[in-house]
Design an enzyme around this catalytic site. Structure first.
Site, short mmCIF file in Angstrom:
data_model
loop_
_atom_site.label_atom_id
_atom_site.label_comp_id
_atom_site.label_asym_id
_atom_site.label_seq_id
_atom_site.Cartn_x
_atom_site.Cartn_y
_atom_site.Cartn_z
N GLU A 84 36.92 46.62 31.01
CA GLU A 84 36.87 47.94 30.39
C GLU A 84 36.03 48.95 31.15
O GLU A 84 36.13 50.16 30.88
CB GLU A 84 36.39 47.83 28.94
N ILE A 85 35.20 48.51 32.10
CA ILE A 85 34.39 49.48 32.86
C ILE A 85 34.81 49.58 34.32
O ILE A 85 34.29 50.41 35.06
CB ILE A 85 32.89 49.15 32.78
N GLN A 86 35.75 48.75 34.74
CA GLN A 86 36.13 48.75 36.15
C GLN A 86 36.63 50.10 36.63
O GLN A 86 36.24 50.58 37.70
CB GLN A 86 37.20 47.68 36.41
N HIS A 108 41.22 39.34 38.30
CA HIS A 108 42.12 39.52 37.15
C HIS A 108 42.86 40.83 37.39
O HIS A 108 42.28 41.81 37.85
CB HIS A 108 41.32 39.57 35.85
N ASP A 191 47.84 35.53 31.43
CA ASP A 191 46.43 35.36 31.06
C ASP A 191 46.15 35.96 29.69
O ASP A 191 45.53 35.33 28.83
CB ASP A 191 45.54 36.02 32.12
#
Length: 335
Positions: A84-86, A108, A191
């Protein structure tokens, strides 16, 4: 049959002379960074100033910089930050330091597959994804073995992205066990499906519901806990070691007959349809959009659900019973 790649198929030379910046030093970050370093590669860690992980990484013998400085210094940037912060960190601190010919690495595919990060076309973009928690990635490497993994190439600007991915996987130790080539789409969607339907969502809901049924029927909560949660590890360990066949072979005839006849009545066609709905939401991006919005609201819904989970009777009872089993803490510490 899927093709497997092993040590003999990978050459660490593809990464020699390059600086690899690992952004983040959590479960996967600390393991992959140390393995790459111990494989003879040049590794730096990118962290925010004031991070509690900074000293830990330095104590592990690694050079630490801010994320922005690490991105500028690196030829290969591996992003091992929470999904969520990438995107925010990428555009504000990483992208400005990248140059044509650099490589961007993920473990991922969420942010690439759902276009939260759209890399410049002059970058290589690949994935190296160990199929194991970080502590096992590190432990097995130190033991001279490794865990299986996945590799994928999303963007091949240099023409050498696959070779880079294989070298990276070798540095982490995955080619010792074997790696499978996949795609960012396949890795991401399978995943998420596994997490939601089986590993996290499905199992947790099955435990809570079966516990509730026994308690509502008048059985002691402690007995319900042992039968619906505690003993699950024994069964999962058997499945993990030898598949369903070993599990069925190992349990009693009573358990095998009851499981094979009643199990399909619990996980039935209605359950199958619900799984397809969950998969469709993953495939069409609906779940991703929902999760991104959740992050923008500071995880208000998730925080509320976490509180309810902690208050569930199975957790209240379980906490008391686990206090009677000190060896459980010993097992966790060993991991």
């Amino acid at each position: 049959m899927v093709e497997m790649f092993y040590d003999k198929d990978a050459d660490l030379g593809a990464l020699k002379g390059k600086i690899i910046a690992v952004m983040g030093y959590g479960s996967q970050g600390h393991a992959q960074a140390q393995n790459l370093h111990d494989s003879g590669l040049d590794v730096v860690i990118g962290l925010r100033e004031g991070s509690r992980r900074w000293k830990q990484a330095e104590d592990d013998g690694l050079k630490v910089m801010t994320v922005a400085d690490a991105a500028k210094a690196a030829d290969v940037v591996q992003i091992l930050l929470p999904d969520e912060i990438q995107s925010k960190v990428y555009y504000s601190e990483i992208e400005p330091g990248l140059e044509a010919g650099n490589s961007l690495v993920f473990s991922h595919g969420f942010n690439i597959h759902y276009n939260q990060i759209v890399p410049s076309k002059d970058l290589d973009v690949y994935m190296v994804a160990p199929k194991s928690p970080g502590h096992l990635v590190r432990r097995t490497y130190k033991e001279g073995a490794g865990v299986p993994g996945l590799i994928a190439v999303y963007q091949d600007a240099s023409g050498n992205a696959l070779e880079m991915a294989l070298a990276h996987a070798k540095g982490v130790g995955c080619t010792r066990a074997g790696v499978i080539e996949t795609t960012f789409r396949e890795e991401t969607e399978t995943d998420l499906f596994g997490e939601q339907v089986d590993l996290c969502g499905g199992v947790a809901s099955l435990i809570k519901t079966s516990f509730e049924v026994l308690v509502e029927a008048g059985y002691q909560p402690e007995m319900a806990y042992f039968e619906t949660l505690h003993e699950l590890k024994l069964i999962v360990d058997l499945i993990h070691e030898g598949g369903l066949e070993k599990m069925w072979y190992s349990v009693s005839n009573t358990a095998e007959y009851g499981g094979l006849t009643v199990g399909p009545q619990i996980i039935n066609e209605e359950s199958r349809e619900a799984m397809y709905v969950a998969l469709e939401r993953i495939q069409n991006g609906e779940f991703a959009r929902e999760f991104v919005l959740e992050g923008q609201t500071n995880h208000a819904v998730l925080t509320s659900m976490e509180r309810l989970e902690k208050e569930h009777p199975v957790e209240v009872v379980g906490k008391k019973l686990r206090a009677m089993m000190p060896w459980l803490n010993s097992e966790l510490n060993e991991e």
